[in-house]
Design an enzyme around this catalytic site. Structure first.
Site, PDB file in Angstrom:
ATOM      1  N   GLY A 293       0.774  -1.310   0.082  1.00  0.00           N
ATOM      2  CA  GLY A 293      -0.050   0.106   0.073  1.00  0.00           C
ATOM      3  C   GLY A 293       0.710   1.250   0.042  1.00  0.00           C
ATOM      4  O   GLY A 293       2.050   1.229  -0.013  1.00  0.00           O
ATOM      5  N   ALA A 367       0.466  -2.095   8.938  1.00  0.00           N
ATOM      6  CA  ALA A 367      -0.381  -1.359   8.237  1.00  0.00           C
ATOM      7  C   ALA A 367      -1.318  -1.927   7.176  1.00  0.00           C
ATOM      8  O   ALA A 367      -2.013  -1.229   6.451  1.00  0.00           O
ATOM      9  CB  ALA A 367       0.756  -0.544   7.307  1.00  0.00           C
ATOM     10  N   SER A 410      -2.519   3.340  12.843  1.00  0.00           N
ATOM     11  CA  SER A 410      -4.087   3.378  12.922  1.00  0.00           C
ATOM     12  C   SER A 410      -4.352   4.724  12.366  1.00  0.00           C
ATOM     13  O   SER A 410      -3.714   5.357  11.466  1.00  0.00           O
ATOM     14  CB  SER A 410      -4.251   3.618  14.442  1.00  0.00           C
ATOM     15  OG  SER A 410      -5.590   3.685  14.641  1.00  0.00           O
ATOM     16  N   LYS A 413      -9.706   8.419  12.259  1.00  0.00           N
ATOM     17  CA  LYS A 413     -11.071   8.001  11.974  1.00  0.00           C
ATOM     18  C   LYS A 413     -11.532   6.904  13.130  1.00  0.00           C
ATOM     19  O   LYS A 413     -12.700   6.569  13.132  1.00  0.00           O
ATOM     20  CB  LYS A 413     -11.247   7.256  10.610  1.00  0.00           C
ATOM     21  CG  LYS A 413     -11.264   8.164   9.561  1.00  0.00           C
ATOM     22  CD  LYS A 413     -11.391   7.717   8.035  1.00  0.00           C
ATOM     23  CE  LYS A 413     -11.227   8.867   7.112  1.00  0.00           C
ATOM     24  NZ  LYS A 413     -10.090   9.672   7.242  1.00  0.00           N
ATOM     25  N   ASN A 451      -5.340  12.298   7.556  1.00  0.00           N
ATOM     26  CA  ASN A 451      -5.452  11.709   6.182  1.00  0.00           C
ATOM     27  C   ASN A 451      -3.874  12.222   5.522  1.00  0.00           C
ATOM     28  O   ASN A 451      -3.352  12.868   5.899  1.00  0.00           O
ATOM     29  CB  ASN A 451      -6.314  12.619   5.417  1.00  0.00           C
ATOM     30  CG  ASN A 451      -7.987  12.409   5.857  1.00  0.00           C
ATOM     31  OD1 ASN A 451      -8.494  11.694   5.038  1.00  0.00           O
ATOM     32  ND2 ASN A 451      -8.496  13.153   7.084  1.00  0.00           N
ATOM     33  N   VAL A 452      -3.650  10.983   4.583  1.00  0.00           N
ATOM     34  CA  VAL A 452      -2.269  10.974   3.945  1.00  0.00           C
ATOM     35  C   VAL A 452      -2.594  11.748   2.688  1.00  0.00           C
ATOM     36  O   VAL A 452      -3.133  10.929   1.670  1.00  0.00           O
ATOM     37  CB  VAL A 452      -1.597   9.724   3.939  1.00  0.00           C
ATOM     38  CG1 VAL A 452      -0.285   9.745   3.234  1.00  0.00           C
ATOM     39  CG2 VAL A 452      -1.540   9.334   5.499  1.00  0.00           C
ATOM     40  N   ARG A 550     -20.807  11.254   2.986  1.00  0.00           N
ATOM     41  CA  ARG A 550     -21.042   9.594   2.467  1.00  0.00           C
ATOM     42  C   ARG A 550     -21.151   9.032   3.896  1.00  0.00           C
ATOM     43  O   ARG A 550     -20.747   9.435   4.971  1.00  0.00           O
ATOM     44  CB  ARG A 550     -19.833   9.336   1.940  1.00  0.00           C
ATOM     45  CG  ARG A 550     -19.613   9.949   0.594  1.00  0.00           C
ATOM     46  CD  ARG A 550     -18.284   9.489  -0.211  1.00  0.00           C
ATOM     47  NE  ARG A 550     -17.310   9.779   0.737  1.00  0.00           N
ATOM     48  CZ  ARG A 550     -15.898   9.487   0.206  1.00  0.00           C
ATOM     49  NH1 ARG A 550     -15.655   9.056  -0.959  1.00  0.00           N
ATOM     50  NH2 ARG A 550     -14.772   9.749   0.981  1.00  0.00           N
TER      51      ARG A 550
END
Length: 633
Positions: A293, A367, A410, A413, A451-452, A550
């Site tokens: 990833g 991860a 982690s 979220k 967020n990345v 969403r």
């Protein structure tokens, strides 16, 4: 007509040149006789037979001069000012030869007659090219399918395109369509200019096969938007550059260049270079789950800089595993570090145990997780099996194998989650927190961040993809805020926090103030060279469309569950003070979860998450909250 078509098609180049030369010679005779008929006493001159003396030599010289100028080699549809100029030169030489030869033969013709002869010959040859071209095109049209095109844009590029296509044997420009009212109803390059509202009728009546978008001055998104609208009429659409762009006088519209993610942070990147030989990873066997990833692959790259003894890359995706191994192989070979790719799921207990014991793994960086919020929301069981049971299997196997460290990657979220993805990540944290309390031989810790930027499915590549399609760019809510960091920052944080973890910590990064997502979207659009279309700029390139939150998303993300946090050995990394579950509670929750997963019971999964994860709101309550109703717990 078919026979004529077959003859024309099968003529060789030499035969075509011979035909053109023969036509020019016949026209010499025709022009000569025409000139004598209108300029002299033709009957007396023909009776004297003086014309027999000069005409054959004129034909001979015409053949030589025409071949020297290369006139028979010019294709009919390639005639332009240069070609007509050559014909004028030929006509001049023909008139001069006629005057000289008649003078030597003492044929009584005035000089003006030879001038008229040259002019008539030029007119005859030019007219012959036009007639032959029309006949040739008629032959091709009659016995071959021609694609009929409509040109959108009657400006300079469209006009040049129409002229270029006027002599094409397989493509026929039928008409223009233009937004400019001053051009509508006129004829440009012999083609009518229609209004855009007449497009459906024009396409049907003229049997249009394709629309050519000849408006290169428009931005790429606007061209895409027009093309999308045109395709609704059931025809193909192509966007063309201008002729100036093709020859390099103007820049061609290119794909968007990648935007450096550091420019989108809204703050200075907080990262130090990973020191060579960091003790927690140096000369150790390190396993990175989810190594294919975005975060996992960057972890692998930075770990190689720590000089481990061996690096195991564990991933469920064959393609991702192949790509990361291929990209890291040169770095590993240069540093003399062994890379071992492991294909499989971290939820496969036997595989995990075998890998840890066979390779004597010292450090695990976990991860591997399903992370896309809406996707996990609609696949709750799969999300929990991978994110929770996978962590449970890998973490317990790490303790049994005697691994020195287990670091969970982690997400913010996980803090008071509103969706299954966040709940699964918080559940994974609770497992690690529990094992940390009763595993003296293994250091268990976790690193939580926001967020990345640039990771798969994150805001930057998603927005760039939407811009490439001409927009609109979607925004959940104008008030939404998020914490952001770069891929390099995230991986560096994990390694640094993991290096000084003592056991049970929840590490978070000082990520500054959260950014409004709306501001970030505007920055990405403007950094891509476009403008935002809104009420202040109705002619802008890209519109931002509000689509609503969403399922599983929060308006504002958080990094801490509790209020307290303490400093660590790194000035930008903090340790959160957060309570976990007891060993009995974790064991009970895991039994319930395993039973629900076995039955593939999504409702039970949500009920378990609601019971054990602090802040999680069940689906019915979330729907009630969205509708403005009370949310009770």
């Amino acid at each position: 007509m078919k026979r004529v078509h077959d003859i024309v098609v099968h003529l060789t180049q030499q035969q075509k040149r011979s035909v053109m030369l023969a036509v020019d010679l016949v026209l010499v005779v025709a022009a000569y006789l025409f000139t004598l008929a209108v300029q002299t006493d033709a009957g007396a001159f023909f009776a004297s037979r003086d014309w027999w003396l000069g005409l054959p030599l004129v034909l001979l010289f015409t053949t030589a001069i025409s071949s020297l100028l290369g006139i028979p080699n010019i294709r009919l549809k390639a005639y332009d000012v240069s070609g007509m100029g050559r014909l004028a030169v030929l006509a001049g030489f023909v008139a001069l030869c006629s005057a000289l030869l008649h003078g030597f033969a003492r044929a009584d013709l005035p000089l003006g007659t030879h001038v008229v002869f040259g002019v008539v010959y030029l007119l005859f040859t030019a007219l012959s090219r036009i007639v032959m071209l029309e006949v040739l095109l008629a032959v091709y049209r009659r016995h071959g399918h021609r694609r009929r095109v409509l040109i959108y844009g009657a400006g300079k590029t469209g006009t040049q395109l129409a002229i270029a296509l006027s002599t094409h044997d397989k493509i026929e420009a039928a008409a223009f369509v233009d937004d400019n009212p001053t051009l509508q109803g006129l004829r440009v390059a012999r083609l009518p200019v229609h209004r855009p509202v007449d497009l459906p009728r024009v396409v049907e009546e003229m049997q249009i096969d394709r629309i050519l978008l000849a408006m290169p001055s428009l931005s790429k998104p606007k061209q895409i938007q027009i093309a999308r609208r045109l395709r609704k009429h059931g025809v193909e659409v192509q966007s063309l550059p201008s002729f100036a762009q093709l020859v390099g006088e103007e820049p061609l519209l290119e794909k968007m260049a990648p935007i450096p993610t550091n420019e989108l942070l809204g703050r200075e990147a907080r990262m130090r270079a990973t020191p060579q030989g960091m003790s927690s990873f140096s000369d150790r066997t390190v396993l990175v789950s989810g190594g294919g990833g975005t975060i996992g692959s960057e972890l692998c790259r930075q770990i190689l800089g720590c000089k481990p003894r061996k690096l195991l890359i564990f991933d469920i995706s064959e393609a991702a595993l192949y790509d990361v191994e291929k990209s890291l192989a040169p770095l590993a070979a240069e540093a003399d570090i062994e890379i071992v790719p492991v294909l499989g799921s971290v939820a496969e207990e036997r595989l995990v145990q075998q890998v840890l014991h066979r390779h004597h793994v010292d450090v695990i960086l976990h991860a591997a997780a399903y992370k896309h919020v809406p996707l996990v929301e609609t696949n709750a069981v799969s999300g929990f099996v991978n994110n929770v049971l996978g962590t449970w299997v890998l973490a317990r196997a790490a303790r049994e194998a005697g691994c020195a460290r287990f670091i969970l990657v982690s997400s913010d979220k996980a803090v008071r989650p509103r969706g299954i993805m966040g709940a699964s990540k918080r559940f994974a944290e609770l497992i690690v927190q529990d094992l940390a309390q009763r595993s003296p031989g293994t250091v268990f810790a976790m690193v939580r961040f926001g967020n990345v930027l640039g990771s798969s499915g994150s805001v930057v590549p998603l927005v760039q993809e939407q811009i490439a399609r001409g927009g609109p760019v979607t925004l959940t809510d104008p008030r939404a805020t998020r914490y952001f960091m770069t891929i390099e920052e995230a991986a560096n944080l994990v390694l640094r926090a993991g290096s000084f973890a003592k056991g049970g910590e929840v590490f978070v990064l000082d990520m500054g103030q959260p950014r409004k997502v709306a501001d970030l979207l505007r920055q990405i659009i403007q950094s891509s060279g476009y403008s935002v279309r809104d009420k202040d700029d109705p002619d802008g390139d890209i519109e931002i469309e509000i689509v609503g939150l969403r399922p599983g998303e929060k308006l504002h993300e958080e990094l801490l569950i509790g209020e307290g946090q303490t400093v660590t050995a790194h000035e930008k990394i903090f340790r959160a003070q957060e309570a976990g579950l007891s060993e009995h509670e974790v064991a009970q929750a895991m039994r319930m979860l395993q039973d629900a997963a076995e039955d593939w019971d999504e409702d039970e999964i949500r009920a378990i998450a609601s019971r054990w994860v602090e802040g999680f709101v069940e689906v019915e309550q979330r729907l009630g909250e969205a509708a403005g109703g009370p949310v009770a717990r």
